[in-house]
Design a protein around this motif. Structure first.
Motif, short mmCIF file in Angstrom:
data_model
loop_
_atom_site.label_atom_id
_atom_site.label_comp_id
_atom_site.label_asym_id
_atom_site.label_seq_id
_atom_site.Cartn_x
_atom_site.Cartn_y
_atom_site.Cartn_z
N ARG A 264 0.83 -1.21 0.00
CA ARG A 264 0.00 0.00 0.00
C ARG A 264 0.87 1.26 0.00
O ARG A 264 0.55 2.26 -0.65
N GLN A 265 1.98 1.21 0.71
CA GLN A 265 2.90 2.34 0.72
C GLN A 265 3.46 2.57 -0.69
O GLN A 265 3.60 3.72 -1.14
N GLU B 226 0.81 4.29 -2.70
CA GLU B 226 0.70 5.72 -2.37
C GLU B 226 1.81 6.52 -3.04
O GLU B 226 1.59 7.62 -3.55
N GLN B 227 3.03 5.96 -3.03
CA GLN B 227 4.16 6.65 -3.65
C GLN B 227 4.00 6.73 -5.16
O GLN B 227 4.39 7.71 -5.79
N LEU C 120 -4.96 7.51 -5.77
CA LEU C 120 -5.32 6.38 -4.91
C LEU C 120 -6.21 6.90 -3.80
O LEU C 120 -5.83 7.79 -3.03
N PRO D 114 -7.81 7.41 -0.35
CA PRO D 114 -7.10 7.22 0.93
C PRO D 114 -7.63 6.11 1.82
O PRO D 114 -6.88 5.54 2.61
#
Length: 398
Positions: A316-317, A320-321, A327, A329
């Motif tokens: 998931r990180q 997000e990047q 994406l 939240p």
């Protein structure tokens, strides 16, 4: 002597018989899906963004009929029909204005197992609870969404009830009105699917040298037919096949918004990147051919997210990047409540009571409301409407 090919047919038939048995067991006594969920007055007030006192006053002065008391004298709660009537009487309907364009959202990813049909059906029921008029169009011949709505694609749906008569090389229908089916939800309709819808792919592939113009005409025709139907709805949810075929391309062109669900695993992330790359190429080719593709929003949503799994958190990180604000939240959390409801061919929004613990159900429902509410906010923003403020918020602000 049976061949292994014969065995495939036997397995398919055995599986279809079992699906029908499960359906009848789930929807007894009449073997048809119903909707028995009810909402207490506090929950109804929260959905309508008003006070419980306002509802009680409307019941006392006769504008609203009070729900009949049960044997023990308690309120049984409000049905979806009663909530919809309540919205009309109290002027709390979220419907779009007549000049607003209906939201036509394609829920798409070429990677299977990401929860595409589950997300579509939960979105439909969430919007139904919120009071919107919803049309769900199952464009996938696997017909998972159709099954979740209580129809057995093999026994209850004919080819003539799908998109086939409208999209085939020799169409027998000129509009899509024939295909719209009612569901247990009074404000949610469905165009169902079954395996025979795949014949459209075969026919268009066999169109020969004239295939290009035939494809272009089918793309424009599907968009036109859906736009005509959409005038009676606020939101149209499109569930296309998880592959780059003729129907998928037609759906991508007909939609005016795109929601891409993906699970928090490395293979799903990589597959989604490939999907986005392919979409870029295909939409470019369509536009070169004079077939417009325009979206009000394109968003990705993480589905089946296990907050206790470190690998999920890591992927998931990465999402997000990579994708930033595209994406959403709030992810859709992995929950036994969703799985248990699906086993009964239901969504969490259809459950009368928790299947697991009340705590698990409450946490799952709160997460779904928040996750689906993100999509609702995007739709309302497209109409130039902000989320309504509750009476409590207005009073506190004053």
């Amino acid at each position: 002597m049976h061949s292994e090919i014969d065995r495939i047919s036997e397995l398919a038939e055995a599986g279809e018989r079992m699906i029908e048995r499960l359906r009848k067991k789930a929807f007894l006594p009449e073997a048809r899906k119903g909707l028995s969920v009810r909402y207490g007055i506090a929950e109804a007030a929260a959905l309508l963004e008003c006070s419980t006192n306002r509802i009680r006053m409307a019941e006392e002065d006769g504008r609203l009929p009070p729900p009949p008391p049960t044997e023990n004298g308690r309120r049984p709660g409000y049905t979806i029909e009663e909530l919809l009537n309540m919205r009309e009487v109290l002027d709390a309907s979220p419907r779009r204005a007549p000049l607003d364009t209906p939201a036509m959202i394609a829920v798409q990813n070429f990677k299977g197992g990401v929860g595409k049909s589950t997300v579509t059906t939960h979105l439909a029921h969430y919007f139904g609870v919120q009071g919107y008029r919803v049309l769900v169009v199952d464009c996938d011949s696997q017909a998972t969404t159709t099954t979740l709505f209580g129809f057995n694609p093999h026994f209850n749906v004919t080819r003539e009830q799908t998109l086939y008569p409208y999209l085939s090389i020799e169409p027998t229908q000129q509009t899509l009105d024939y295909a719209v089916q009612g569901t247990p939800w009074p404000n949610v309709d469905l165009i169902p699917s079954n395996l025979e819808l795949f014949d459209v792919e075969y026919e268009l592939a066999a169109a020969g040298s004239d295939g290009g113009s035939v494809l272009a005409s089918r793309f424009r025709k599907l968009k036109q037919g859906l736009m005509e139907l959409a005038q009676d709805y606020d939101i149209v949810l499109l569930d296309p096949p998880p592959a780059l075929g003729t129907i998928s391309l037609a759906v991508m062109q007909a939609a005016n918004a795109l929601l891409v669900p993906m699970a928090a695993t490395t293979p799903d992330y990589c597959s989604t990147v490939q999907f986005l790359s392919m979409m870029e190429q295909v939409t470019g080719q369509l536009q070169e051919a004079g077939i417009a593709v325009e979206y009000d929003f394109v968003r990705l949503i993480c589905s089946k997210f296990d907050a206790n799994d470190p690998s999920h958190a890591m992927v998931r990180q990465i999402m997000e990047q990579s994708f930033g604000p595209a994406l959403l939240p709030v992810p859709i959390l992995e929950s036994a409540e969703i799985s248990h409801a699906a086993l009964r061919m239901m969504t969490v929004y259809e459950l009368e009571r928790p299947i697991g613990t009340p705590r698990t159900h409450k946490r799952c429902r709160a997460n779904l409301d928040e996750a689906m509410g993100q999509v609702e906010a995007l739709v309302r923003r497209g109409w130039g409407v902000a989320q309504p403020a509750s009476e409590e918020t207005v009073v506190n602000a004053a």
